[in-house]
Design a protein around this motif. Sequence first.
Motif, mmCIF file in Angstrom:
data_model
loop_
_atom_site.group_PDB
_atom_site.id
_atom_site.type_symbol
_atom_site.label_atom_id
_atom_site.label_comp_id
_atom_site.label_asym_id
_atom_site.label_seq_id
_atom_site.Cartn_x
_atom_site.Cartn_y
_atom_site.Cartn_z
ATOM 1 N N ILE A 115 0.881 -1.168 0.000
ATOM 2 C CA ILE A 115 0.000 0.000 0.000
ATOM 3 C C ILE A 115 0.916 1.214 0.000
ATOM 4 O O ILE A 115 1.455 1.612 1.035
ATOM 5 C CB ILE A 115 -0.938 0.013 1.222
ATOM 6 N N ALA A 116 1.158 1.761 -1.167
ATOM 7 C CA ALA A 116 2.076 2.881 -1.314
ATOM 8 C C ALA A 116 1.333 4.187 -1.086
ATOM 9 O O ALA A 116 0.145 4.308 -1.429
ATOM 10 C CB ALA A 116 2.699 2.871 -2.711
ATOM 11 N N THR A 117 2.037 5.170 -0.532
ATOM 12 C CA THR A 117 1.420 6.486 -0.392
ATOM 13 C C THR A 117 2.292 7.545 -1.043
ATOM 14 O O THR A 117 3.521 7.429 -1.089
ATOM 15 C CB THR A 117 1.169 6.886 1.084
ATOM 16 N N THR A 118 1.626 8.559 -1.533
ATOM 17 C CA THR A 118 2.267 9.753 -2.059
ATOM 18 C C THR A 118 1.338 10.906 -1.720
ATOM 19 O O THR A 118 0.154 10.687 -1.429
ATOM 20 C CB THR A 118 2.504 9.631 -3.581
ATOM 21 N N ARG A 119 1.840 12.106 -1.712
ATOM 22 C CA ARG A 119 0.991 13.202 -1.249
ATOM 23 C C ARG A 119 -0.103 13.562 -2.249
ATOM 24 O O ARG A 119 -1.239 13.812 -1.872
ATOM 25 C CB ARG A 119 1.846 14.427 -0.935
ATOM 26 N N LYS A 120 0.252 13.590 -3.537
ATOM 27 C CA LYS A 120 -0.698 14.079 -4.547
ATOM 28 C C LYS A 120 -0.964 13.028 -5.612
ATOM 29 O O LYS A 120 -0.194 12.076 -5.779
ATOM 30 C CB LYS A 120 -0.151 15.357 -5.197
ATOM 31 N N ASN A 121 -2.041 13.238 -6.354
ATOM 32 C CA ASN A 121 -2.438 12.300 -7.394
ATOM 33 C C ASN A 121 -1.449 12.217 -8.549
ATOM 34 O O ASN A 121 -1.458 11.241 -9.305
ATOM 35 C CB ASN A 121 -3.811 12.688 -7.956
ATOM 36 N N SER A 122 -0.601 13.236 -8.720
ATOM 37 C CA SER A 122 0.237 13.324 -9.907
ATOM 38 C C SER A 122 1.208 12.151 -10.063
ATOM 39 O O SER A 122 1.608 11.826 -11.177
ATOM 40 C CB SER A 122 1.023 14.641 -9.896
ATOM 41 N N LYS A 123 1.593 11.515 -8.946
ATOM 42 C CA LYS A 123 2.551 10.409 -9.024
ATOM 43 C C LYS A 123 1.892 9.026 -8.942
ATOM 44 O O LYS A 123 2.575 8.005 -9.066
ATOM 45 C CB LYS A 123 3.593 10.536 -7.911
ATOM 46 N N ASP A 155 -9.147 9.893 1.601
ATOM 47 C CA ASP A 155 -9.297 9.559 3.017
ATOM 48 C C ASP A 155 -8.399 8.367 3.306
ATOM 49 O O ASP A 155 -8.757 7.211 3.045
ATOM 50 C CB ASP A 155 -10.761 9.231 3.320
ATOM 51 N N PHE A 156 -7.218 8.641 3.833
ATOM 52 C CA PHE A 156 -6.205 7.602 4.017
ATOM 53 C C PHE A 156 -6.708 6.477 4.925
ATOM 54 O O PHE A 156 -6.586 5.290 4.597
ATOM 55 C CB PHE A 156 -4.947 8.234 4.593
ATOM 56 N N VAL A 157 -7.275 6.833 6.060
ATOM 57 C CA VAL A 157 -7.716 5.823 7.020
ATOM 58 C C VAL A 157 -8.785 4.923 6.407
ATOM 59 O O VAL A 157 -8.736 3.691 6.531
ATOM 60 C CB VAL A 157 -8.240 6.493 8.303
ATOM 61 N N ALA A 158 -9.741 5.525 5.715
ATOM 62 C CA ALA A 158 -10.811 4.746 5.094
ATOM 63 C C ALA A 158 -10.273 3.824 4.005
ATOM 64 O O ALA A 158 -10.694 2.664 3.878
ATOM 65 C CB ALA A 158 -11.875 5.679 4.524
ATOM 66 N N ARG A 159 -9.345 4.325 3.208
ATOM 67 C CA ARG A 159 -8.787 3.515 2.115
ATOM 68 C C ARG A 159 -8.000 2.330 2.665
ATOM 69 O O ARG A 159 -8.091 1.207 2.138
ATOM 70 C CB ARG A 159 -7.896 4.374 1.227
ATOM 71 N N VAL A 160 -7.227 2.536 3.717
ATOM 72 C CA VAL A 160 -6.462 1.427 4.287
ATOM 73 C C VAL A 160 -7.399 0.368 4.847
ATOM 74 O O VAL A 160 -7.192 -0.838 4.663
ATOM 75 C CB VAL A 160 -5.487 1.929 5.374
ATOM 76 N N SER A 161 -8.445 0.812 5.528
ATOM 77 C CA SER A 161 -9.423 -0.135 6.065
ATOM 78 C C SER A 161 -10.081 -0.940 4.945
ATOM 79 O O SER A 161 -10.259 -2.162 5.052
ATOM 80 C CB SER A 161 -10.487 0.614 6.874
ATOM 81 N N GLU A 162 -10.412 -0.250 3.854
ATOM 82 C CA GLU A 162 -11.039 -0.918 2.704
ATOM 83 C C GLU A 162 -10.093 -1.957 2.089
ATOM 84 O O GLU A 162 -10.489 -3.091 1.812
ATOM 85 C CB GLU A 162 -11.412 0.130 1.659
ATOM 86 N N ILE A 163 -8.839 -1.576 1.896
ATOM 87 C CA ILE A 163 -7.863 -2.464 1.244
ATOM 88 C C ILE A 163 -7.573 -3.689 2.102
ATOM 89 O O ILE A 163 -7.463 -4.817 1.597
ATOM 90 C CB ILE A 163 -6.559 -1.696 0.947
ATOM 91 N N THR A 164 -7.460 -3.498 3.407
ATOM 92 C CA THR A 164 -7.068 -4.595 4.306
ATOM 93 C C THR A 164 -8.260 -5.330 4.900
ATOM 94 O O THR A 164 -8.077 -6.230 5.739
ATOM 95 C CB THR A 164 -6.189 -4.068 5.458
ATOM 96 N N GLY A 165 -9.460 -4.973 4.496
ATOM 97 C CA GLY A 165 -10.639 -5.604 5.070
ATOM 98 C C GLY A 165 -10.799 -5.316 6.542
ATOM 99 O O GLY A 165 -11.323 -6.150 7.300
ATOM 100 N N GLY A 166 -10.333 -4.143 6.960
ATOM 101 C CA GLY A 166 -10.446 -3.743 8.359
ATOM 102 C C GLY A 166 -9.367 -4.294 9.270
ATOM 103 O O GLY A 166 -9.333 -3.960 10.465
ATOM 104 N N LYS A 167 -8.471 -5.113 8.740
ATOM 105 C CA LYS A 167 -7.436 -5.731 9.575
ATOM 106 C C LYS A 167 -6.270 -4.786 9.863
ATOM 107 O O LYS A 167 -5.622 -4.895 10.908
ATOM 108 C CB LYS A 167 -6.904 -6.998 8.893
ATOM 109 N N GLY A 168 -5.977 -3.914 8.940
ATOM 110 C CA GLY A 168 -4.809 -3.051 9.069
ATOM 111 C C GLY A 168 -3.538 -3.758 8.626
ATOM 112 O O GLY A 168 -3.490 -4.989 8.569
ATOM 113 N N PRO A 169 -2.498 -3.009 8.331
ATOM 114 C CA PRO A 169 -1.237 -3.618 7.900
ATOM 115 C C PRO A 169 -0.406 -4.091 9.086
ATOM 116 O O PRO A 169 -0.353 -3.427 10.122
ATOM 117 C CB PRO A 169 -0.534 -2.450 7.186
#
Length: 330
Positions: free
Chosen positions: A174-182, A201-215
Amino acid sequence: MPKIVRFHEAGGPEKLKFEEQPSRQPGKGEVRLRVEAIGLNRAESMFYHGQYVEEARLPAGLGYEAAGVVEAVGPDVDKNWLGKRVSTIPAFSMNQYPMVAEEAIAPVFALGEYPANLSAAEGAAIWMQYVTAWGALIGIAKLTQGDFVIIPAASSSVGLAAIQIAKAEGAVSIATTRKNSKKAEIAALGADHVIATEDEDFVARVSEITGGKGPRVIFDPVAGPFLETLAQVAAPEGIIFQYGWLSMEPTLYPLVTALVKGLNIRGYTLMEFTQNPERLPAAKKYVFDRLADGRFQPKIAKTFPFAQVVEAYQYLESNAQIGKVVVTVP
């Protein structure tokens, strides 16, 4: 006489100056390199700004990663090193062994041969990034198939190396970058998911990707207030590596969240492995083998000639790059 880059006072890249120095003979445990390429790192920017973990002894040289040819060895060094194309592994003080030069003295324990399928520029763009990521993700966290791993500042050379290692181990990055451009390019370079933290929404997206488990694993060079958010999304008993301070903001320990979740939040640098002769060989073999067979490919964002070292560090500090900034030496 060969040229070296030094600074006589702390400040920005404009403080870097070219100076001539006589050729030196390597001492015990040392070699002399004819430098062909230099990989630039954020650590060097912090070093000349006076913000690094090690204080510069002025006037100071700089640089951790050089690729070149061994042209002389110290009296106790195996002469089989002569003529070999190698690159330096960050395992030393820049005050003692600066690499941004046409000719450099390096400790033999910090040399790594790189695969013949790589150019000198690519050879200068491997050890800092891959060993930093390997030490945390494999050496300590034992990343494995199915693990979720968050990789902030993923457009950096270390971030991209972490993405490649996660993919090699069957983990979900789950990679992060500040803006959409990259986002698109980071995804194209192998990230399973990319979150633009200023636009989503970083927190919501991580929950969605991990099925609520977190990394289970978080590999963060940003620090600052973002650490609290990372702790919030981490899985119970997860591990958060803080290997940098890109935010340059106060970093408070998220005590309550760490207590409730049983988190392991630890500082980390690659020196834990590169300065340990028992741990480094495994890292070198892991990286070398995957570079040789093409599973790993260093991403070079831009190259500059040696005469444009100042411009190269200015570009590094712009944060426009995706991958490694490299200086080539004629």
